[in-house]
Each structure stands twice: as structure tokens, then as C-alpha cells.
Design an enzyme around this catalytic site. Structure first.
Site, PDB file in Angstrom:
ATOM      1  N   HIS A  48      13.003  12.164  37.808  1.00  0.00           N
ATOM      2  CA  HIS A  48      11.962  11.172  38.054  1.00  0.00           C
ATOM      3  C   HIS A  48      11.843  10.153  36.925  1.00  0.00           C
ATOM      4  O   HIS A  48      12.289  10.393  35.803  1.00  0.00           O
ATOM      5  CB  HIS A  48      10.610  11.861  38.258  1.00  0.00           C
ATOM      6  CG  HIS A  48      10.060  12.474  36.999  1.00  0.00           C
ATOM      7  ND1 HIS A  48      10.284  13.779  36.637  1.00  0.00           N
ATOM      8  CD2 HIS A  48       9.281  11.948  36.018  1.00  0.00           C
ATOM      9  CE1 HIS A  48       9.674  14.035  35.496  1.00  0.00           C
ATOM     10  NE2 HIS A  48       9.058  12.939  35.091  1.00  0.00           N
TER      11      HIS A  48
ATOM     12  N   HIS B 166      12.778   5.666  31.896  1.00  0.00           N
ATOM     13  CA  HIS B 166      13.887   6.577  31.635  1.00  0.00           C
ATOM     14  C   HIS B 166      13.832   7.773  32.574  1.00  0.00           C
ATOM     15  O   HIS B 166      12.812   8.057  33.205  1.00  0.00           O
ATOM     16  CB  HIS B 166      13.847   7.065  30.185  1.00  0.00           C
ATOM     17  CG  HIS B 166      12.573   7.794  29.859  1.00  0.00           C
ATOM     18  ND1 HIS B 166      11.447   7.145  29.401  1.00  0.00           N
ATOM     19  CD2 HIS B 166      12.237   9.102  29.969  1.00  0.00           C
ATOM     20  CE1 HIS B 166      10.479   8.017  29.224  1.00  0.00           C
ATOM     21  NE2 HIS B 166      10.926   9.215  29.568  1.00  0.00           N
TER      22      HIS B 166
END
Length: 293
Positions: free
Chosen positions: A123, A239
Site C-alpha cells: 500500500h 512510497h
């Protein structure tokens, strides 16, 4: 680059989903149809084994948000299940990122699979680990759903950019992460702003948009040259984590990481068609506007 704390990287009040394994008895060449996306949301966490902070249950990790009756740990994020080929490539990067056990004390734990070998979702965080009260859950979810719907943000894709080791603020854990490229229509920053606005209405702190996160952004900008710290562009901060460790990577680990050829990684396409809002054990999937694609 220190990382913001977020649920699947830092809070151990819940554990990631465990998708159902395919049957081993079917030997035909035809593949089973994929599970509907909503299936994974129904099993976003396993049964809680303790409400106390017991690091032995979580590989030595400690709970960031203490369990308090009436408080609901909340996390907003974009979820990604890599396809088989991409998953294999990501898995190969983890052992390449550390020296051999004889040369390094860094014990790395993959975030790609559960202890039983089931694939786990990856995620991009759009919030810190925050807390909502019981009476706030419904109204917060409705406000977030309405704002996403009114934004008309369509499904979009991005690609990996830079691979690096990064710590949380407390430097109690280190993560092997890759940053992602800025989508053409700046959808990540737009979704971040909507998330921050919704959380702000419930007196919750924003992600990246404060002085401490601004320092993270400035560090991240050395990784992503397109990051503009003067216009609220946090593209260099987004990220995806691949693995974690309780030990700081050694200089040899960092040198080894810098020598990895990332061309194949940067060819991966990462698509998102919804935002996830996890409040306690409940996950709400908020679709993006597919009518625009």
C-alpha cells in the site's frame, strides 16, 4: 529519509489480510477466476489475540497507538496486489538488499507474504495512524466518501522509482521501500489533500503537511528531483514498503542496495481504482471515478 508511521508498517493492533489459498486438488490448466476486490476488505485482519502491547506476538514490534476503549485506529491508504510476475521480482529484491547472514546482523522480514505463505497487499499511505472516537466513525466515512466522489479523480497508474532503506521517526524500525513516480495528473497529491482535509475536520493531524513531515519531504526531494517543496508537492514522499527490520542496515547493506539494477522494477505498473479507509477492523473501499476513463 525517515518514514511516517502508519498501520501496516508500525501499528500492530491489527494484522494484514490472509487471502484464501487456491485448492491443490484441481490439476486442470484453467485458472480459477480472481476473487472480487471487496473480498479482501472483509478479511482485513485476523482475530485479535491481545489488547496489550506484547511485542512477542509481532516479531518484536511495538504498538504505536495504545488500545483504549472507544478509540478506533484509523488508516487511509491505496492498496495494491502485485501480479505473479511483479511479485516474484519484488521478492527477489529483498535478499539482494542485505549481505549474507554471516556478514550482517540485519534480520529482514518480508511484507509480501504472511507466515503461512499467503500473498499480502502492499500500500501507499494517505494518512498517519490516527484515532477516531466511536461516534465519529460514520460521519468521517461519509465526509470522506463525498469528497472523493465530488473530486472526480479517476483510476490511475504509477511506477516505482528509487529503492532505499528508511527508518521511522523513532528509529525503532527500518523499512526497505521504493518511492513511486508522480502520476501524470498529480492524483496522489490530490488524494492526500482530500485525506488531510477530512482528517482535519476531526482534529486529526495531516500526513506530510506539517513542519516535521516537511523535513522528511526535503530529504525525499534528494531522491525525487521532481518534488517541489514550495508548492505542496509531496510526490517524493509516497512510497511502498517491501520489508522491515528491527536493526539498522549496515553500510555494507546500503552499498549493496545502491548497486542493484532497478530497470525491471521501474517497468512495473501500479494501478489504483479506489481508496481504502480502515477504521478498527472495518475496511471501506471508496471507488475512484471510473466514468472518466
Amino acid at each position: 529519509m525517515p518514514l511516517v508511521n502508519y498501520s501496516d508498517s508500525e501499528s500492530e493492533s491489527e494484522t494484514p489480510p490472509r487471502p484464501v489459498k487456491k485448492s491443490c486438488h484441481n490439476t486442470s490448466q484453467s485458472a480459477l477466476p480472481p476473487l472480487p476486490a471487496a473480498f479482501h476488505d472483509l478479511y482485513a485482519s485476523t482475530t485479535r489475540v491481545s489488547v496489550q502491547d506484547d511485542p512477542s506476538l509481532h516479531g518484536g514490534r511495538k504498538r504505536v497507538i495504545p488500545h483504549v476503549e472507544g478509540n478506533w485506529p484509523t488508516h487511509l491508504y491505496l492498496e495494491w496486489y502485485p501480479v505473479k510476475e511483479d511479485l516474484s521480482l519484488l521478492a527477489s529484491l529483498i535478499p539482494q538488499s542485505v549481505t549474507t547472514p554471516d556478514d550482517s546482523s540485519t534480520q529482514v522480514h518480508s511484507l509480501l507474504h504472511s507466515d503461512l505463505g499467503a500473498q499480502l497487499p502492499l500500500h501507499i499511505s494517505l494518512s498517519r495512524p490516527v484515532v477516531l472516537r466511536t461516534e465519529q466513525r460514520t460521519s468521517f466515512t461519509e465526509k470522506l466518501q463525498n469528497s472523493i466522489k465530488e473530486s472526480h479523480i479517476p483510476p490511475f497508474k504509477t511506477r516505482p522509482n528509487v529503492l532505499c532503506w528508511a527508518s521511522n521517526y523513532e528509529k525503532t524500525r527500518w523499512f526497505l521501500v521504493f518511492s513511486v513516480q508522480r502520476p501524470l495528473q498529480n492524483h496522489l497529491n490530490r488524494l492526500l489533500q482530500l485525506s488531510n482535509d477530512a482528517l482535519g475536520q476531526f482534529d486529526q493531524p495531516p500526513l506530510y503537511a506539517d513542519s516535521r513531515a516537511h523535513g522528511q519531504q526535503q530529504q525525499a526531494s534528494s531522491i525525487d528531483e521532481d518534488n517541489d517543496t514550495n508548492t505542496g508537492d509531496f510526490s517524493g514522499c509516497f512510497h511502498i514498503s517491501l520489508a522491515w527490520s528491527l536493526s539498522e542496515p549496515s553500510s555494507r547493506d546500503r552499498d549493496r542496495l545502491a548497486r542493484i539494477d532497478l530497470q525491471a522494477l521501474r517497468d512495473i505498473q501500479i494501478g489504483f481504482d479506489s481508496m481504502k479507509a480502515k477504521i478498527g477492523n472495518n475496511v471501506t473501499s471508496i471507488p475512484l471515478d471510473s466514468s472518466l476513463n
